[in-house]
Design a protein around this motif. Structure first.
Motif, PDB file in Angstrom:
ATOM      1  N   UNK A  11       0.768  -1.168  -0.080  1.00 55.34           N
ATOM      2  CA  UNK A  11      -0.140  -0.068   0.001  1.00 55.34           C
ATOM      3  C   UNK A  11       0.886   1.197  -0.033  1.00 55.34           C
ATOM      4  N   UNK A  12       0.594   2.310  -0.604  1.00 53.90           N
ATOM      5  CA  UNK A  12       1.319   3.552  -0.593  1.00 53.90           C
ATOM      6  C   UNK A  12       1.102   4.356   0.801  1.00 53.90           C
ATOM      7  N   UNK A  13       0.231   3.758   1.595  1.00 50.91           N
ATOM      8  CA  UNK A  13      -0.225   4.638   2.870  1.00 50.91           C
ATOM      9  C   UNK A  13       1.010   4.568   3.786  1.00 50.91           C
ATOM     10  N   UNK A  14       1.883   3.080   4.021  1.00 48.81           N
ATOM     11  CA  UNK A  14       2.979   3.230   4.892  1.00 48.81           C
ATOM     12  C   UNK A  14       3.605   2.149   4.223  1.00 48.81           C
ATOM     13  N   UNK A  15       4.848   2.118   4.983  1.00 48.71           N
ATOM     14  CA  UNK A  15       5.683   1.091   4.568  1.00 48.71           C
ATOM     15  C   UNK A  15       5.164  -0.513   4.812  1.00 48.71           C
ATOM     16  N   UNK A  16       4.568  -0.614   5.941  1.00 50.36           N
ATOM     17  CA  UNK A  16       3.791  -1.783   6.219  1.00 50.36           C
ATOM     18  C   UNK A  16       2.228  -1.307   6.645  1.00 50.36           C
ATOM     19  N   UNK A  17       1.360  -2.305   5.943  1.00 47.83           N
ATOM     20  CA  UNK A  17       0.044  -1.915   6.188  1.00 47.83           C
ATOM     21  C   UNK A  17      -0.683  -3.434   6.489  1.00 47.83           C
ATOM     22  N   UNK A  18      -1.555  -3.426   7.400  1.00 47.91           N
ATOM     23  CA  UNK A  18      -2.005  -4.556   7.897  1.00 47.91           C
ATOM     24  C   UNK A  18      -3.369  -4.206   8.385  1.00 47.91           C
ATOM     25  N   UNK A  19      -4.383  -5.326   8.590  1.00 48.99           N
ATOM     26  CA  UNK A  19      -5.465  -5.050   9.173  1.00 48.99           C
ATOM     27  C   UNK A  19      -5.858  -6.168  10.091  1.00 48.99           C
ATOM     28  N   UNK A  20      -6.703  -5.970  11.303  1.00 49.97           N
ATOM     29  CA  UNK A  20      -7.288  -6.891  12.122  1.00 49.97           C
ATOM     30  C   UNK A  20      -8.779  -6.524  12.567  1.00 49.97           C
ATOM     31  N   UNK A  21      -9.209  -7.263  13.487  1.00 49.95           N
ATOM     32  CA  UNK A  21     -10.477  -6.988  13.879  1.00 49.95           C
ATOM     33  C   UNK A  21     -10.416  -5.545  14.587  1.00 49.95           C
ATOM     34  N   UNK A  22     -11.808  -5.173  14.873  1.00 50.26           N
ATOM     35  CA  UNK A  22     -12.012  -3.918  15.553  1.00 50.26           C
ATOM     36  C   UNK A  22     -12.267  -4.529  16.928  1.00 50.26           C
ATOM     37  N   UNK A  23     -11.602  -3.846  18.053  1.00 48.77           N
ATOM     38  CA  UNK A  23     -11.622  -4.609  19.202  1.00 48.77           C
ATOM     39  C   UNK A  23     -13.314  -4.576  19.838  1.00 48.77           C
ATOM     40  N   UNK A  24     -14.107  -3.582  19.358  1.00 50.91           N
ATOM     41  CA  UNK A  24     -15.491  -3.782  19.653  1.00 50.91           C
ATOM     42  C   UNK A  24     -16.084  -5.046  19.368  1.00 50.91           C
ATOM     43  N   UNK A  25     -15.680  -5.743  18.292  1.00 54.96           N
ATOM     44  CA  UNK A  25     -16.024  -7.047  17.762  1.00 54.96           C
ATOM     45  C   UNK A  25     -15.850  -7.982  19.013  1.00 54.96           C
ATOM     46  N   UNK A  26     -14.778  -7.891  19.447  1.00 56.62           N
ATOM     47  CA  UNK A  26     -14.205  -8.958  20.724  1.00 56.62           C
ATOM     48  C   UNK A  26     -15.402  -8.513  21.698  1.00 56.62           C
TER      49      UNK A  26
END
Ligand code: SF4
Length: 224
Positions: free
Chosen positions: A177-192
């Motif tokens: 992604x051009x947004x940052x050197x490393x880009x990732x995703x995980x769940x939103x804490x509210x889903x937990x």
């Protein structure tokens, strides 16, 4: 730009100038935050108590991006201070990431909700509201320039990584992604927090901590 100037544009547009017109010529986080406090670029400003802008160090290595402020954040004026924020704090600590070194923000800066009795129930922001608010987030990313950008939940992931991105399948992986050197995703804490039982909640928390631990490893690698 007043109401007359936005005639013909979808109703989601508020009655103030677009965000791009509000960003200061020489932006700093403080100046941009002050400008965002008066934003009326979409109708959500009428529902939320206040703009909830991102917070954290101006040169944070990690930026976490959620969907929108929740009920507690809307009242406090700070991101991730409610129950989901407390869970996030615990997960960051378990992953070995110091929250004070993380910049936290959201793709949409006002709380979208609908009344149910006396309660204000979270309502997912629409794509036009996300698009209207996006220049604030882009400015935050440009100013902080995080090494790792982490999308929390499907709304943030799809807003920043494209609608085809599936958190369930691709969480925890680093994507180009051009947004940052490393880009990732995980769940939103509210889903937990919404997990149906304690066992599921524990398993989801373990997965969340595992995703954040990958992030911790990357910033540790850089700092060594
Ligand atoms: S949600 Fe974003 S674009 Fe809409 S009024 Fe709030 S700060 Fe402005």
């Amino acid at each position: 730009m007043g109401k007359r100037a936005v005639r013909g544009v979808r109703k989601v547009q508020g009655d103030g100038p677009p965000v791009s017109d509000l960003i200061p010529a020489r932006p700093s986080l403080g100046r941009v935050r002050a400008a965002a406090s008066g934003c009326r670029a979409c109708d959500l400003y009428k529902r939320g108590t206040q703009t909830v802008f991102g917070e954290g160090p101006s040169k944070a290595a990690v930026m976490l991006v959620g969907e929108q402020p929740g009920d507690a954040e809307d009242l406090a004026g700070h991101p991730f201070v409610g129950p989901a924020g407390k869970l996030l704090d615990r997960a960051l600590a378990a992953a070995g990431i110091d929250r004070r070194r993380v910049y936290v923000t959201n793709v949409v800066k006002h709380f979208k909700w609908e009344p149910r009795g006396k309660r204000r129930i979270h309502e997912r922001p629409g794509s036009a509201e996300i698009a209207a608010c996006r220049p604030w987030l882009e400015t935050e990313i440009a100013l902080v320039r995080p090494r790792v950008l982490v999308c929390l939940g499907a709304t943030a992931a799809q807003a920043l990584l494209g609608r085809a991105f599936k958190v369930t399948r691709q969480r925890g992986t680093f994507v180009p992604s051009p947004l940052a050197p490393l880009v990732t995703a995980t769940v939103h804490p509210s889903s937990i927090l919404r997990a149906p039982d304690e066992e599921t909640r524990r398993a989801e928390m373990d997965g969340f901590v595992a995703d954040l631990t990958r992030v911790a490893r990357e910033i540790g690698r850089k700092e060594r």
